[in-house]
Design a protein around this motif. Structure first.
Motif, PDB file in Angstrom:
ATOM      1  N   LYS A 313       0.834  -1.212   0.000  1.00 26.98           N
ATOM      2  CA  LYS A 313       0.000   0.000   0.000  1.00 26.98           C
ATOM      3  C   LYS A 313       0.867   1.259   0.000  1.00 26.98           C
ATOM      4  O   LYS A 313       0.475   2.298  -0.517  1.00 26.98           O
ATOM      5  CB  LYS A 313      -0.922  -0.007   1.213  1.00 26.98           C
ATOM      6  CG  LYS A 313      -2.104  -0.947   1.083  1.00 26.98           C
ATOM      7  CD  LYS A 313      -3.115  -0.735   2.189  1.00 26.98           C
ATOM      8  CE  LYS A 313      -4.332  -1.633   1.981  1.00 26.98           C
ATOM      9  NZ  LYS A 313      -5.373  -1.412   3.012  1.00 26.98           N
ATOM     10  N   LEU A 316       2.155   1.830  -3.749  1.00 22.27           N
ATOM     11  CA  LEU A 316       1.175   1.615  -4.813  1.00 22.27           C
ATOM     12  C   LEU A 316       1.082   2.816  -5.751  1.00 22.27           C
ATOM     13  O   LEU A 316       0.797   2.671  -6.946  1.00 22.27           O
ATOM     14  CB  LEU A 316      -0.196   1.319  -4.188  1.00 22.27           C
ATOM     15  CG  LEU A 316      -1.252   0.629  -5.052  1.00 22.27           C
ATOM     16  CD1 LEU A 316      -0.738  -0.680  -5.610  1.00 22.27           C
ATOM     17  CD2 LEU A 316      -2.513   0.378  -4.224  1.00 22.27           C
ATOM     18  N   ASP A 317       1.373   4.004  -5.216  1.00 15.22           N
ATOM     19  CA  ASP A 317       1.274   5.224  -6.019  1.00 15.22           C
ATOM     20  C   ASP A 317       2.277   5.266  -7.168  1.00 15.22           C
ATOM     21  O   ASP A 317       2.125   6.067  -8.096  1.00 15.22           O
ATOM     22  CB  ASP A 317       1.481   6.460  -5.127  1.00 15.22           C
ATOM     23  CG  ASP A 317       0.278   6.695  -4.217  1.00 15.22           C
ATOM     24  OD1 ASP A 317      -0.783   6.110  -4.510  1.00 15.22           O
ATOM     25  OD2 ASP A 317       0.400   7.443  -3.236  1.00 15.22           O
ATOM     26  N   ASP A 359      -0.301  -9.857  -1.520  1.00 16.57           N
ATOM     27  CA  ASP A 359      -1.478  -9.182  -0.968  1.00 16.57           C
ATOM     28  C   ASP A 359      -2.493  -9.007  -2.095  1.00 16.57           C
ATOM     29  O   ASP A 359      -2.484  -8.013  -2.833  1.00 16.57           O
ATOM     30  CB  ASP A 359      -1.064  -7.833  -0.370  1.00 16.57           C
ATOM     31  CG  ASP A 359      -2.230  -7.134   0.327  1.00 16.57           C
ATOM     32  OD1 ASP A 359      -3.362  -7.674   0.277  1.00 16.57           O
ATOM     33  OD2 ASP A 359      -2.020  -6.049   0.892  1.00 16.57           O
ATOM     34  N   ALA A 361      -5.548  -8.312  -2.067  1.00 16.15           N
ATOM     35  CA  ALA A 361      -6.468  -7.176  -1.924  1.00 16.15           C
ATOM     36  C   ALA A 361      -5.974  -5.942  -2.660  1.00 16.15           C
ATOM     37  O   ALA A 361      -6.774  -5.076  -3.054  1.00 16.15           O
ATOM     38  CB  ALA A 361      -6.660  -6.858  -0.438  1.00 16.15           C
ATOM     39  N   LEU A 362      -4.665  -5.846  -2.913  1.00 18.23           N
ATOM     40  CA  LEU A 362      -4.120  -4.691  -3.629  1.00 18.23           C
ATOM     41  C   LEU A 362      -4.683  -4.584  -5.045  1.00 18.23           C
ATOM     42  O   LEU A 362      -4.743  -3.495  -5.615  1.00 18.23           O
ATOM     43  CB  LEU A 362      -2.593  -4.788  -3.704  1.00 18.23           C
ATOM     44  CG  LEU A 362      -1.802  -4.557  -2.410  1.00 18.23           C
ATOM     45  CD1 LEU A 362      -0.322  -4.735  -2.671  1.00 18.23           C
ATOM     46  CD2 LEU A 362      -2.079  -3.155  -1.848  1.00 18.23           C
ATOM     47  N   GLN A 364      -7.599  -4.752  -5.946  1.00 17.58           N
ATOM     48  CA  GLN A 364      -8.864  -4.012  -5.941  1.00 17.58           C
ATOM     49  C   GLN A 364      -8.666  -2.529  -5.618  1.00 17.58           C
ATOM     50  O   GLN A 364      -9.614  -1.763  -5.606  1.00 17.58           O
ATOM     51  CB  GLN A 364      -9.816  -4.660  -4.938  1.00 17.58           C
ATOM     52  CG  GLN A 364     -10.197  -6.081  -5.361  1.00 17.58           C
ATOM     53  CD  GLN A 364     -10.857  -6.869  -4.236  1.00 17.58           C
ATOM     54  OE1 GLN A 364     -10.397  -6.857  -3.105  1.00 17.58           O
ATOM     55  NE2 GLN A 364     -11.931  -7.570  -4.560  1.00 17.58           N
ATOM     56  N   GLU A 365      -7.393  -2.176  -5.359  1.00 16.64           N
ATOM     57  CA  GLU A 365      -7.078  -0.790  -5.022  1.00 16.64           C
ATOM     58  C   GLU A 365      -6.694  -0.013  -6.290  1.00 16.64           C
ATOM     59  O   GLU A 365      -6.092  -0.556  -7.213  1.00 16.64           O
ATOM     60  CB  GLU A 365      -5.896  -0.753  -4.042  1.00 16.64           C
ATOM     61  CG  GLU A 365      -6.133  -1.477  -2.732  1.00 16.64           C
ATOM     62  CD  GLU A 365      -6.821  -0.597  -1.703  1.00 16.64           C
ATOM     63  OE1 GLU A 365      -6.861   0.632  -1.901  1.00 16.64           O
ATOM     64  OE2 GLU A 365      -7.336  -1.144  -0.706  1.00 16.64           O
ATOM     65  N   MET A 366      -7.030   1.268  -6.298  1.00 14.17           N
ATOM     66  CA  MET A 366      -6.546   2.137  -7.367  1.00 14.17           C
ATOM     67  C   MET A 366      -5.109   2.527  -7.020  1.00 14.17           C
ATOM     68  O   MET A 366      -4.779   2.643  -5.847  1.00 14.17           O
ATOM     69  CB  MET A 366      -7.423   3.374  -7.496  1.00 14.17           C
ATOM     70  CG  MET A 366      -8.859   3.042  -7.889  1.00 14.17           C
ATOM     71  SD  MET A 366      -8.977   2.284  -9.534  1.00 14.17           S
ATOM     72  CE  MET A 366      -8.739   3.725 -10.565  1.00 14.17           C
ATOM     73  N   ARG A 369      -6.185  -1.393  -9.867  1.00 15.72           N
ATOM     74  CA  ARG A 369      -7.471  -1.841 -10.432  1.00 15.72           C
ATOM     75  C   ARG A 369      -7.755  -1.115 -11.753  1.00 15.72           C
ATOM     76  O   ARG A 369      -8.236  -1.713 -12.719  1.00 15.72           O
ATOM     77  CB  ARG A 369      -8.587  -1.569  -9.423  1.00 15.72           C
ATOM     78  CG  ARG A 369      -9.938  -2.086  -9.889  1.00 15.72           C
ATOM     79  CD  ARG A 369     -11.080  -1.650  -8.982  1.00 15.72           C
ATOM     80  NE  ARG A 369     -12.313  -2.296  -9.399  1.00 15.72           N
ATOM     81  CZ  ARG A 369     -12.923  -3.254  -8.749  1.00 15.72           C
ATOM     82  NH1 ARG A 369     -12.405  -3.714  -7.615  1.00 15.72           N
ATOM     83  NH2 ARG A 369     -14.039  -3.771  -9.202  1.00 15.72           N
TER      84      ARG A 369
END
Length: 887
Positions: A313, A316-317, A359, A361-362, A364-366, A369
């Motif tokens: 997280k 991710l940017d 992970d 779940a990442l 589904q993160e912008m 995604r």
């Protein structure tokens, strides 16, 4: 002090096995300077497996010095019947010795002696010195050396596949001890080594005699006590042969070898020389392994290592402002069934940077995604369908899929149907990525490795997708298969993914009622069988059933196996007229299979949404046909009423909706009429004749369809479909229960009436011989390495395949095109109807009541217009409130 382990390898035998393991790929395994390398390559793989299994402190590989030995002096024809060693193998033996030396492994040969004698002598030395001895060979002669200190491993089919011979196993297999095995050989002789034993004495008789007498010396000492028989007569006449055979079979364990046990100690690997050898041979896999191993030893190897960034997280940017219009993506799941398999992690390659994470779940993160769902960003993946379904489970509607490495590789060479990225990469000499078996293990032992190893594996996978893309796409273009890939396989993968996600509704209540009905039928059949047998027994036990049928009831035994009487379906079919019990047993087996495989099997796989979600294997068959698994819905029986009943459980989503089914009529025969250009067959299809009646008229020389009897039509149907599969007069005679002469007459008449079909068959075989493959009308290839085989049966099978593959493969292509067009039509018209099943030539739809009239019109139209042939395509349809009623 650690136990010393001596490994002795029969070099010639293992090299021989290695050579023939990849014999079909002989032309592929050639070094840059023209040396054949298939034996060297496989020998190294086998050696690695053996070393890993045994973990020896001492190793020696023994080779034969030449054909002249002390045995040929005793018996001139010793090994005289053996075929000449292929020159392609001979040229590799010196290189195998060179490789062994560079690996720090001693090899040795001794003039006038065989490798067996070297091994026998050193194993004796090792036993005396307290070593644990292991012998590896493909020759069972060496099993005479087995003892409490020596195990003999006999190589079998695959790399590392061996059978361990100990004194206990020898007794179990042959009924004799290792020493007594020599005497067994003396009585039997040896066809391979070309020396005779006693006339008409085979393994069973030889074993029985040696079990009783212990040796041939003792046997002949008591020969006069034996009753007069042909066996006794042969033993008397062939006494000299038996004693000579014993001398020839006995391994010399006191050969004048000049090596000591100290000489067999493993030496250090000479990395520099080994690297030079592998480069000379073009062994990229072994170079990668060597570099990795040398790296562990502290050497500078220069091997490409895939670097990665662990995505979290926090970073991710980094993906927010990517400029690339193309990325590589790999979604890892543990297990084959991606509808339920647990997620392990993923890899994303952007430019030259590999991002990896476990992970899930990442995803589904912008902005991640957004990248996956953005259709303008092209995605290169390994398995489009698997990836699409996996992301759908995460509520991600991914788009922009542009390249599928699995499908590309499958089209280039569909003889390899692996779905393991590592295995496929290895086919193209890319060894930077390991196979899933190496990383995760197999079956219940599967486990996810430590993070570093997992991330390295994911990075390697996602990198290889991009790395091999240009090579695979070029091969597709060179093979004229780029259109097949772009216009059929990629689009149909999307269609299949959507079908799998939709699934099909199945009523448990219907299956439970069938389970109860079948249980009653089975109980009734059980009682009838017991009544016929006069006792109760285990109907599912072949041994007990064999006893009842062939001993108690005295039915004529058709076939015997090692364990007793055969009670296979083929055997029972031949006994149908002998007793009522036979048909009862066949009915019992059929219903029992339907009960266990389909009733209970389907109940186990209905998911929480009340539907079954089969998986279609798109890259399994060489013909391009789809296969259904988990569960297999293509194999639900349709020939029996009990089998058909299963389809009653498959229902539409809406209670008042319909299941609509539409299938091609005789599509393979229509393709045959098209590719052959035969006017008579084309005429039948163009005028709407019943093709089987038309054929019956031709082969029976009739004037009118009215003269065709049901039996004639059945025979004609068998000829029609048999011809498609290149059937022989023997095969047709067996299928129809007629004489071979009559079957030949049918086939001759067939070709007389349809002459261009015979021309097509001859041309198809000729094409395969010249090119090494058969091809469909869409350029789908099926490689036929056996088309030039010396063995008649093997070659004949390849010739039949050359005839059939263009027919069956073209039919597979046609229905795929129909599926693609049908999905487009459903989406264009914004219909709620879903295509839910493909059963070879049949498409099945889940249709809301209000759309039935539209579907009745458009489905046959779309299927019949899928491709333009010289004869019309015909699709027959039906519908009902369940799948049973739709047929």
């Amino acid at each position: 002090m650690a136990q010393k382990k001596l490994l002795l390898i029969d070099g010639n035998s293992v090299a021989f096995r290695a050579f023939y393991a990849l014999y079909r790929q002989l032309d592929r395994f050639v070094s840059p300077d023209g040396l054949h390398t298939n034996a060297i390559y496989t020998f190294k793989n086998m050696l690695d497996a053996i070393l890993k299994q045994v973990d020896p402190t001492n190793v020696l590989v023994a080779f034969d010095a030449g054909k002249v030995t002390f045995r040929t002096k005793m018996y001139e024809d010793y090994k005289g019947g053996r075929q000449k060693t292929p020159s392609e193998l001979l040229e590799q033996l010196p290189v195998i010795r060179e490789m062994l030396k560079d690996l720090g492994i001693k090899s040795y040969e001794l003039a006038n002696y065989e490798a067996d004698d070297i091994i026998g002598t050193l194993s004796k030395m090792g036993e005396k010195a307290g070593y644990e001895v292991t012998i590896v060979t493909g020759d069972k002669d060496l099993t005479q050396l087995a003892s409490d200190k020596t195990t003999v491993l006999i190589t079998k089919n695959g790399v590392g596949d061996t059978e361990a011979y100990t004194p206990e196993h020898m007794k179990e297999v042959n009924g004799v001890t290792p020493i007594e095995f020599i005497d067994m050989k003396a009585l039997m002789g040896d066809n391979s080594d070309n020396y005779p034993g006693v006339t008409k004495v085979g393994p069973k008789t030889a074993s029985r005699l040696i079990q009783k007498y212990g040796s041939i010396e003792n046997l002949y000492a008591h020969l006069e006590e034996m009753k007069k028989s042909k066996l006794k007569e042969n033993l008397i006449n062939d006494k000299d042969k038996a004693f000579l055979a014993k001398k020839l079979a006995t391994i010399d364990r006191d050969s004048p070898v000049e090596v000591t046990l100290e000489d067999t100690e493993k030496k250090d690997i000479d990395y520099e020389k080994l690297r030079e050898l592998y480069e000379r041979l073009g062994f990229k896999k072994f170079l990668a392994e060597l570099n990795s191993s040398a790296d562990a030893q502290g050497e500078n190897t220069g091997v490409e290592q895939y670097e990665y960034v662990e995505l979290t997280k926090d970073n991710l940017d980094e993906l927010a402002d990517i400029k690339e219009k193309e990325v590589d993506f790999y979604l890892e799941m543990l297990g084959d069934n991606y509808h339920v398999a647990p997620f392990v992690g993923f890899g994303l390659r952007v430019g030259k940077k590999n991002y990896v994470s476990k992970d899930i779940a990442l995803l589904q993160e912008m902005p991640l995604r957004g990248i996956l769902e953005n259709k303008t960003i092209k995605k290169n993946v390994f398995d489009l369908k698997r990836t699409y379904v996996g992301l759908h489970r995460l509520n991600i509607e991914a788009g922009g899929f542009d390249y599928d490495m699995l499908l590309a590789s499958y089209l280039v060479n569909n003889e390899n149907n692996s779905n393991d990225l590592g295995e496929i990469a290895h086919l193209y000499d890319e060894y930077s990525v390991k196979t899933d078996l190496e990383v995760y293990g197999k079956g219940k032992k599967q486990a996810v490795p430590e993070d570093a190893d997992l991330f390295k594996h994911l990075a390697a996978k996602v990198s290889v997708i991009q790395k091999l893309k240009p090579e695979l796409l070029k091969k597709l273009k060179d093979h004229e298969q780029d259109d097949l890939y772009d216009a059929i396989e990629i689009p149909v993968a999307f269609v299949l993914a959507k079908m799998e996600i939709s699934g099909m509704k199945v009523l448990p209540s219907t299956l439970l009622q069938l389970e109860n009905d079948f249980a009653i039928k089975l109980k009734d059949l059980e009682n009838k069988i017991y009544q016929q047998a006069g006792e109760e027994f285990n109907i599912n036990s072949p041994k007990q059933l064999g006893h009842i049928l062939f001993e108690k009831l005295g039915l004529p035994p058709v076939k015997k196996t090692k364990t007793g009487y055969s009670t296979s379906v083929e055997v029972l079919d031949k006994l149908k007229t002998e007793s009522p019990i036979i048909n009862q047993i066949l009915d019992y087996r059929q219903i029992a299979k339907i009960q266990s495989t389909y009733v209970k099997g389907l109940l186990d796989v209905i998911q929480s949404d009340g539907r079954v979600h089969t998986r279609y294997l798109q890259t399994l068959t060489a013909t391009g046909r789809l296969s259904s698994v988990d569960p297999n819905l293509q194999n639900i029986p349709t020939r029996t009423e009990e089998g058909k009943q299963i389809r009653k459980a498959f229902v539409p989503t809406d209670p008042d909706g319909y299941i609509f089914s539409c299938d091609y009529s005789q599509v393979e025969l229509r393709v045959l009429a098209h590719v052959s250009g035969d006017e008579n067959m084309q005429e039948a299809f163009k005028t709407g004749y019943d093709i089987h009646s038309h054929t019956a008229m031709k082969i029976f020389h009739l004037d009118s369809p009215d003269q065709v009897t049901p039996l004639m039509r059945r025979h004609a149907k068998a000829v029609n479909f048999g011809i498609v599969y290149g059937i022989s007069d023997y095969g047709l005679a067996k299928n129809l229960g007629i004489s071979r002469k009559q079957a030949k007459e049918f086939i001759d008449n067939y070709f007389e009436q349809y002459p261009k079909i015979k021309e097509y068959m001859d041309k198809a075989v000729k094409f395969a011989r010249e090119h090494g493959y058969a091809e469909t009308i869409m350029h789908r290839r099926r490689y036929l390495p056996d088309i030039h085989a010396k063995n008649f049966n093997v070659r004949s099978f390849a010739e039949r395949t050359a005839i059939n593959s263009p027919i069956q493969g073209s039919a597979a292509d046609i229905i795929k095109i129909a599926m693609i067009n049908m999905q487009k039509k459903l989406e264009e018209l914004h219909l709620k109807t879903k295509m839910v099943l493909q059963i070879h030539d049949e498409l099945v739809f889940d249709v809301p009541k209000e759309e039935l009239e539209t579907i009745k019109k458009i489905v046959p139209e779309v299927m019949q217009s899928a491709v333009k042939l010289d004869v019309p395509l015909v699709a027959d349809s039906g519908y009902g409130h369940n799948w049973y009623d739709a047929k």
